[in-house]
Scaffold this active site. Structure first.
Site, PDB file in Angstrom:
ATOM      1  N   VAL A  14       0.827  -1.211   0.000  1.00 60.23           N
ATOM      2  CA  VAL A  14       0.000   0.000   0.000  1.00 60.23           C
ATOM      3  C   VAL A  14       0.862   1.263   0.000  1.00 60.23           C
ATOM      4  O   VAL A  14       0.605   2.203  -0.765  1.00 60.23           O
ATOM      5  CB  VAL A  14      -0.978   0.001   1.201  1.00 60.23           C
ATOM      6  CG1 VAL A  14      -1.880   1.230   1.151  1.00 60.23           C
ATOM      7  CG2 VAL A  14      -1.831  -1.269   1.198  1.00 60.23           C
ATOM      8  N   VAL A 133     -11.631  -0.482   4.841  1.00 57.61           N
ATOM      9  CA  VAL A 133     -12.805  -1.306   4.537  1.00 57.61           C
ATOM     10  C   VAL A 133     -12.990  -1.432   3.024  1.00 57.61           C
ATOM     11  O   VAL A 133     -13.145  -0.432   2.328  1.00 57.61           O
ATOM     12  CB  VAL A 133     -14.087  -0.714   5.175  1.00 57.61           C
ATOM     13  CG1 VAL A 133     -15.296  -1.560   4.809  1.00 57.61           C
ATOM     14  CG2 VAL A 133     -13.939  -0.608   6.675  1.00 57.61           C
ATOM     15  N   LYS A 206     -13.655  -5.368   9.385  1.00 59.12           N
ATOM     16  CA  LYS A 206     -14.292  -4.385   8.501  1.00 59.12           C
ATOM     17  C   LYS A 206     -15.769  -4.215   8.855  1.00 59.12           C
ATOM     18  O   LYS A 206     -16.303  -3.104   8.825  1.00 59.12           O
ATOM     19  CB  LYS A 206     -14.130  -4.819   7.044  1.00 59.12           C
ATOM     20  CG  LYS A 206     -12.663  -4.906   6.626  1.00 59.12           C
ATOM     21  CD  LYS A 206     -12.505  -5.646   5.307  1.00 59.12           C
ATOM     22  CE  LYS A 206     -11.036  -5.936   5.015  1.00 59.12           C
ATOM     23  NZ  LYS A 206     -10.848  -6.881   3.908  1.00 59.12           N
TER      24      LYS A 206
END
Ligand SMILES: NC(=O)c1ccc[n+]([C@@H]2O[C@H](COP(=O)([O-])OP(=O)(O)OC[C@H]3O[C@@H](n4cnc5c(N)ncnc54)[C@H](OP(=O)(O)O)[C@@H]3O)[C@@H](O)[C@H]2O)c1
Length: 429
Positions: A14, A133, A206
């Site tokens: 990421v 999420v 989530k």
């Protein structure tokens, strides 16, 4: 100020994805924020590794905690991961110093979101977590901003790409769970330790965050029902298909008269419904709300690009000076609310029973269900080979989990039942 200086803690999938996106879409980002967004500092474990992006002119911190208070950092991106340890420390230090924080870390927010949110509010700092999420799907913004005026009736979601990949691959290729999991690991779709994914825990993190935004409850893992997909067999997927259902790991949250319901488990879902058609690594979220009615969002739930897309949306909000309550409601009203017990859940059920192949078995089973006040909707006994245990597959009309569990206990004790009965809940919408 025409510049926003970003510090990135964690240069993995990421972190590097964010750097790549910032460079690829620099002109778009500038046009849409009116600012230059620059990475001024980074931190990771291994300084020598080539990460495929240039780190020239960027401060390197061996200790991410130093990055969190660096003078040339306005916004801290926590992209390390893990519910505790260094990730939590970095967020606490940054928020404590009044710096805005963006994170993709669902485990951290699910376990410590309420405390971190309070810290952020007290220090007048932002805490944003769109990427936590459903990866690239803007579900947080949808709930917090787009649907701000709505009463949320329910949210149901497919929130783990690994599980969805495994289930759809089992369906397509006729192989069993362990086999497909192994292949998913070889392809890099599943972690070496897959327990967080296949056990439903990652998806449950989530769901806890979704429930918080939808209903103003703290994001907590307490009393959240979790069942993974490890026990789903190819046989179940086939029988489900014959009955017109897909099998998916689905998280459901909604208010009930007994409190907020939050459960994550495999479901049979009618194959013609949107959630029943979400395949491979895709994620999806279905929101029912008043007055907007139904909204369905589907997209990539992981990967460098989609996740960076969500991280950058948060960073750009900060650059634009957008100020939103962290969990969608003003912090002081984020109060404990009771969560409903799994016993009270009402739904239909799929049951697969391995039974002795002799007369009267069917009658014995239906009698037990009748005694438990559970009415059968469909009942089939698929053909089986000599010597193999016979199977009975049935679906029930709506009943409660409590009644279903009691019936299973008494049925399991019957001599004619050969294995632990398989139970999968049916979701209708
Ligand atoms: N990957 C996805 O598709 C995705 C999607 C949504 C959300 N997320 C979330 O995003 C976060 C990051 O995930 P990821 O997939 O990017 O993980 P990752 O590829 O494993 O990257 C983690 C990075 O953190 C660094 N790191 C570890 N310990 C550190 C420490 N003590 N100090 C500084 N840096 C440290 C690692 O450094 P080295 O590289 O030097 O070892 C690595 O670069 C997690 O919270 C994850 O749940 C990921």
């Amino acid at each position: 100020v025409t510049q926003l200086r970003i510090g990135i803690a964690g240069l993995g999938t990421v972190g590097v994805g964010v750097m790549q996106l910032l460079s690829d879409n620099a002109a778009i980002v500038k046009a849409r924020t009116g600012k230059d967004l620059v990475v001024s500092a980074v931190s990771s474990r291994d300084k020598t590794r080539d990460r495929g992006v240039s780190l020239d002119g960027i401060d390197w911190h061996d200790d991410a905690r130093d990055l969190a208070v660096a003078d040339n950092v306005d916004v801290v991106l926590e992209l390390i991961g893990g519910s505790d340890g260094i990730a939590k420390e970095v967020c606490e230090i940054a928020l404590g110093a009044g710096k805005d924080v963006v994170t993709a870390n669902k485990a951290l927010i699910a376990h410590h979101g309420a405390a971190l949110g309070k810290l952020a509010t007290n220090n007048n700092a932002a805490l944003l977590f769109e990427a936590a999420v459903a990866g690239g799907i803007p579900v947080i913004k949808t709930l917090r901003e787009g649907l701000a005026a709505n009463e949320i009736k329910s949210v149901a979601g497919i929130l783990n790409g690994t599980c969805n990949y495994i289930l759809t691959e089992m369906e397509k290729t006729g192989r069993d769970f362990a086999d497909v999991l192994e292949e998913a690991q070889e392809k890099g779709y599943a972690e070496a330790d897959p327990s967080f994914d296949v056990g439903g825990i990652d998806a449950a993190h989530k769901l806890a965050i979704i429930a918080s935004l939808a209903f103003g409850v703290p994001p907590t893992m307490d009393d959240l029902f979790i069942e993974g997909i490890e026990h789903v067999t190819y046989e179940d997927i086939t029988f489900a298909r014959e009955l017109g259902y897909s099998v998916r790991l689905i998280g459901i949250t909604k208010p009930t008269e007994n409190g907020i319901e939050r459960r994550m488990h495999p479901c049979l879902i009618p194959e013609e419904l949107p959630l029943g058609q979400v395949d491979d690594v895709f994620n999806a979220v279905q929101i029912n709300a008043h007055p907007v009615d139904t909204i369905f969002l589907e997209g990539r739930g992981a990967g460098a690009g989609p996740t960076a897309s969500s991280v950058m949306a948060d960073v750009m909000d900060i650059a634009r000076g957008v100020n939103v309550p962290i969990f969608g409601i003003v912090d002081s009203s984020l109060k404990s609310q009771s969560f409903s017990s799994m016993d009270d859940v009402a739904c239909r059920y799929y049951l697969r029973l391995s039974v002795e192949d002799k007369a009267g078995v069917m009658a014995a089973i239906t009698k037990e269900l009748e005694k438990a006040d559970i009415s059968v909707e469909t009942l089939v006994q698929p053909p089986h080979k000599n010597g193999e245990a016979a199977q009975i597959v049935l679906t029930t009309h709506e009943t409660t989990e409590k009644k279903m569990r009691a019936a299973l206990d008494t049925m399991s004790a019957l001599d004619v039942i050969k294995e632990k009965p398989q139970l999968i809940r049916i979701e209708q919408s």
